[in-house]
Design a protein around this motif. Sequence first.
Motif, PDB file in Angstrom:
ATOM      1  N   PRO A 267       0.819  -1.218   0.000  1.00  0.00           N
ATOM      2  CA  PRO A 267       0.000   0.000   0.000  1.00  0.00           C
ATOM      3  C   PRO A 267       0.852   1.267   0.000  1.00  0.00           C
ATOM      4  O   PRO A 267       1.918   1.326   0.622  1.00  0.00           O
ATOM      5  CB  PRO A 267      -0.801  -0.122   1.301  1.00  0.00           C
ATOM      6  N   ALA A 268       0.383   2.265  -0.717  1.00  0.00           N
ATOM      7  CA  ALA A 268       1.002   3.587  -0.717  1.00  0.00           C
ATOM      8  C   ALA A 268      -0.113   4.610  -0.601  1.00  0.00           C
ATOM      9  O   ALA A 268      -1.252   4.353  -1.050  1.00  0.00           O
ATOM     10  CB  ALA A 268       1.816   3.815  -1.987  1.00  0.00           C
ATOM     11  N   HIS A 269       0.201   5.742  -0.018  1.00  0.00           N
ATOM     12  CA  HIS A 269      -0.839   6.719   0.281  1.00  0.00           C
ATOM     13  C   HIS A 269      -0.444   8.124  -0.164  1.00  0.00           C
ATOM     14  O   HIS A 269       0.736   8.458  -0.271  1.00  0.00           O
ATOM     15  CB  HIS A 269      -1.157   6.736   1.776  1.00  0.00           C
ATOM     16  N   ARG A 270      -1.466   8.906  -0.403  1.00  0.00           N
ATOM     17  CA  ARG A 270      -1.320  10.340  -0.684  1.00  0.00           C
ATOM     18  C   ARG A 270      -1.736  11.083   0.582  1.00  0.00           C
ATOM     19  O   ARG A 270      -2.896  11.047   0.988  1.00  0.00           O
ATOM     20  CB  ARG A 270      -2.214  10.732  -1.854  1.00  0.00           C
ATOM     21  N   GLU A 271      -0.786  11.752   1.211  1.00  0.00           N
ATOM     22  CA  GLU A 271      -1.092  12.550   2.397  1.00  0.00           C
ATOM     23  C   GLU A 271      -1.549  13.945   1.953  1.00  0.00           C
ATOM     24  O   GLU A 271      -0.906  14.569   1.112  1.00  0.00           O
ATOM     25  CB  GLU A 271       0.137  12.697   3.273  1.00  0.00           C
TER      26      GLU A 271
END
Length: 310
Positions: A267-271
């Motif tokens: 998983p990777a996220h956009r903060e």
Amino acid sequence: MAEPGPSDLRGFLAVAEAGHLTDTAAILGISQPTLTRRIRRVEEFTGATLFDRTGRRLVLNARGRAFLPHVRRMIAELEDGVAKVARLMDPERGVVRLDFMHSLGTWLVPDLLRDYRARHPHVEFRLHQGAARQLVGRVLSDTADVALVGPRPEEAGGELGWHQLRLQRLALALPEAHPLAAEGAVPVNLQEAAEENFIGMLPGYGTRLLLDRLAAEHGFTPRLVFESMELTTVAGLVSAGLGVALLPLDDPYLAPVGIVLRPLDPPAHRELGLVWRAGAGAAPPVDRFREFVTAADRADGGWTSRRAGG
């Protein structure tokens, strides 16, 4: 010889633009003799007449035209200084310089401003859109007070204060007919798209920063066939089959029609968050706005929960 004051300079500028003493005096709400004295003080200070009379009109001569841009700059600087002082005095009538990324202009920013202005209707907002890195630079240079950006900038915790507002999981966006779309919403490793054409944001934009970073971590450089300023354009071009893209899963205004979003694995996220200059203070309108945005109880029935999945 007394130097001309701000009212004298404004009188000169008003006459220069209108070309008529009587009409200008009426607009300014003063008598014609008063306006004449103001013009005379400016001319005495410069040591030259600045107007030629043509019938009932006053027209700038060559000396007046040479002086005019300097007067405009002096007045602009004075007004800017007064505005900065005002921002330090009244939290209910000051100015907040708010920057934000393009992708937040359809949902996060309108919701935030609507709720804040309902409580503080006389606060003035000066808004600016741009790329995430540009906005961070504007905050650092004191061109903006606060900015809504993502991802978390490297200066956060040092030169910048940071408050995370949202965390959006990132996905690989694929045209419906793409072979990698056959598995639907099953998570996918970004490495599987290493040979694909990518639709991306322009350099410096938040999602582009994330794409470049994640691709580098997977050992490839994305082959960009188009770069945009808008996530909606990126999604639209993916649906047209022109390439794949990195997009957030839960942006409420992307409307991913004709595309399949596969979450990234790992998983990777956009903060998404608010940045401001560390140590900046003593500007009550800005401090109050920042407190409103970062208050933990805003998430309980406040603007942060208004858009489901936003």
